[in-house]
Design an enzyme around this catalytic site. Structure first.
Site, PDB file in Angstrom:
ATOM      1  N   GLU A 122      34.740  40.021  44.322  1.00  0.00           N
ATOM      2  CA  GLU A 122      35.528  39.853  42.501  1.00  0.00           C
ATOM      3  C   GLU A 122      35.948  41.847  42.534  1.00  0.00           C
ATOM      4  O   GLU A 122      35.039  42.133  42.622  1.00  0.00           O
ATOM      5  CB  GLU A 122      35.605  38.899  42.089  1.00  0.00           C
ATOM      6  CG  GLU A 122      36.537  39.104  41.009  1.00  0.00           C
ATOM      7  CD  GLU A 122      36.218  38.261  39.728  1.00  0.00           C
ATOM      8  OE1 GLU A 122      37.361  38.192  38.923  1.00  0.00           O
ATOM      9  OE2 GLU A 122      35.375  38.661  39.345  1.00  0.00           O
TER      10      GLU A 122
ATOM     11  N   LYS B   8      43.684  33.384  42.949  1.00  0.00           N
ATOM     12  CA  LYS B   8      42.810  32.867  41.816  1.00  0.00           C
ATOM     13  C   LYS B   8      43.558  31.683  41.012  1.00  0.00           C
ATOM     14  O   LYS B   8      44.884  32.004  40.701  1.00  0.00           O
ATOM     15  CB  LYS B   8      42.635  33.968  41.381  1.00  0.00           C
ATOM     16  CG  LYS B   8      40.942  33.087  39.902  1.00  0.00           C
ATOM     17  CD  LYS B   8      40.895  34.100  39.247  1.00  0.00           C
ATOM     18  CE  LYS B   8      40.124  32.921  38.128  1.00  0.00           C
ATOM     19  NZ  LYS B   8      38.998  34.404  37.088  1.00  0.00           N
TER      20      LYS B   8
ATOM     21  N   CYS C 236      35.712  34.170  40.696  1.00  0.00           N
ATOM     22  CA  CYS C 236      35.082  33.950  39.290  1.00  0.00           C
ATOM     23  C   CYS C 236      33.758  33.163  38.649  1.00  0.00           C
ATOM     24  O   CYS C 236      33.893  32.158  39.845  1.00  0.00           O
ATOM     25  CB  CYS C 236      35.905  35.354  38.340  1.00  0.00           C
ATOM     26  SG  CYS C 236      34.355  35.295  37.171  1.00  0.00           S
TER      27      CYS C 236
END
Length: 512
Positions: free
Chosen positions: A275, A339, A388
């Site tokens: 990430e 995301k 994440c």
């Protein structure tokens, strides 16, 4: 000795009862990753149930459950403090209160089941009501205020693939239910304890049966995960931008050539960076992409975490995204995933404009990517991108169109050398088992890993190490029952347990 301990717990009153309950909750946190001291639950769970039974009122039982939950979450999430220490000069005042404050709302998810369990008689009725309500509140915790289903109780078994194979059928919430029922058996007599031991043996046998068949041949794809091990406090400094980029490029170039030499000629190589691996807008910067592409052999594709921006007419960024970007050896963008589930306070500020402080770095909140879709990047098998903590959400990690595998990129550098990265890793293993899909995890400072579709560890790096991980891409398996039906399985089990316990335990004059 056991009866004496239970009697001592039942006799606690007032603030002493609350302190004792908090201590039992903290003790239960030792069952979580990375310690996995599961037997402590044989004390922590019965101790809580005994204290609930001894509570004079439902309100008192609520506060006993709240104290237990506060101790459990404060101890299990202590590593949140590491993220505050990254910018201690700004948020020093949060250091002593971050984990205790976060544990306060989470404690409500134990207080609720405690208050319900108090209302039925002791024995199996109370155990069933408590376990069913616990799982119901666990499910709720995955959605309320955007959700935070971290450290679900079923993760205590995720120290290996064998103990958690039942997650393919009942999910992690089903494992939580069984865990509570088994750990409460010391209150229910010898026969109940033998039944609990038999249940655990049955789960182990089920795991052996699922893991016994030989795995299908892997896909003709090699994986190369680069773990740059860049400290969070250094990563975004202006003078460190080029050194960080160079670290990933140089770490990739030689390793990619070596990997392709070892792979059959018809294999491709997927290189995965974590990430926000490099502090540049990779999708929007052709010069940086050109430098990155120079490290990629012709049969390679890079999947890298990166911040992505959408610019307006004046050349100013209007929206920013936490993204995963696919780059080919020509430096072209072949796929992007943004995301979807953002971290409150970390990536956006809830109630924007109403809070007197701003914790999110930079001047803009991140934007959500919207609907989750499989990513198609040239010859790479379509995959689901999980950035994440998106990997901690059971039943919400795959798009409607089932991908061939899952990619989880994360930056656990925020949490230092602590339990946090290991707890995150356990969640990733469970998602692979629940969905029947292999999962590759690239973490900035570790732990990076590859799991097959049964949750077996194919390869892993250490925490706080710099290096590369090479592994074949395991094959996907058939969709599991959990992959087909999802969270309703846990919900149905919770309702059945709660309803049966409530029906069996209802009475006009409640007895402890």
């Amino acid at each position: 000795m056991w009866d004496r301990l239970l009697g001592h717990l039942a006799a606690r009153r007032g603030w002493r009862a609350l302190v004792t309950a908090a201590g039992l909750g903290a003790l239960a946190a030792l069952a979580l990753p990375p310690v996995h001291a599961v037997p402590v639950l044989l004390v922590a769970i019965p101790g809580l149930l005994v204290m609930l039974g001894a509570a004079p009122t439902g309100r008192a039982a609520f506060w006993v459950g709240f104290a237990w939950g506060w101790g459990h979450f404060a101890a299990g999430l202590y590593w949140i403090t590491h993220a505050i220490l990254v910018e201690a000069e700004r948020f020093w005042w949060l250091v002593p209160i971050a984990a205790p404050a976060l544990a306060l709302p989470l404690a409500l998810f134990v207080a609720g089941p405690a208050a319900l369990a108090w209302r039925v008689r002791a024995g199996w009725p109370r155990v069933l009501v408590f376990a069913g309500a616990w799982v119901g509140f666990e499910l709720l915790r995955g959605w309320v205020f955007t959700g935070f289903p971290w450290n679900l109780l079923g993760t205590v078994w995720a120290f290996g693939a064998l103990p958690v194979q039942a997650a393919a059928w009942v999910g992690v919430h089903g494992l939580s239910l069984v865990t509570l029922l088994v750990m409460a058996t010391p209150l229910l007599g010898r026969r109940a304890m033998l039944g609990g031991a038999a249940a655990l043996a049955g789960f182990a046998a089920f795991g052996l049966v699922r893991l016994w068949p030989e795995e299908p041949a892997p896909r003709p794809v090699g994986l190369l995960i680069v773990q740059g091990n860049v400290a969070q406090e250094l990563k975004w400094r202006e003078e460190q931008r080029i050194p960080v980029l160079r670290r990933y490029i140089e770490g990739t170039r030689e390793a990619a050539l070596a990997a392709l030499r070892d792979l059959p000629e018809d294999y491709g190589l997927v290189v995965i960076w974590p990430e926000t691996a490099v502090p540049f807008l990779l999708a929007d910067d052709p010069e940086v992409r050109r430098l990155v592409a120079g490290a990629l052999p012709q049969r390679a594709m890079l999947l890298s975490g990166s911040v992505r921006a959408e610019f307006g007419a004046q050349g100013r960024a209007q929206r920013v995204f936490n993204s995963l970007v696919a780059i080919d050896p020509a430096g072209e963008v072949r796929g992007v995933a943004d995301k979807v589930t953002l971290v409150p306070f970390g990536e956006y500020m809830p109630l924007s404009g109403l809070l007197p402080i701003r914790i999110v770095q930079g001047g803009m909140d991140f934007s959500s990517g919207g609907e989750r879709r499989p990513v198609r990047a040239g010859w790479v098998p379509p995959f689901g991108a999980l950035i994440c903590y998106e990997v901690i959400f059971p039943g919400r990690v795959t798009p409607a169109e089932r991908p061939d595998w899952l990619v989880n990129v994360t930056n656990d550098a925020w949490f230092g050398i602590s339990a946090g990265p290991w707890q995150h890793l356990a969640a990733a293993r469970l998602r692979a088992i629940e969905e029947g899909l292999p999962l590759a995890r690239a973490a900035q400072t570790g732990v990076s890993a590859v799991f097959d579709a049964r949750g077996r560890e194919v390869a892993r790096t250490g925490l706080g190490e710099t290096g590369v991980l090479m592994a074949p891409l395991p094959a996907a398996r058939e969709p599991t029952p959990f992959a087909r039906f999802g969270l309703p399985i846990g919900g149905i089990l919770a309702v059945l347990a709660l309803a049966s316990g409530w029906w069996a335990g209802r009475k006009t004059n409640r007895q402890p």
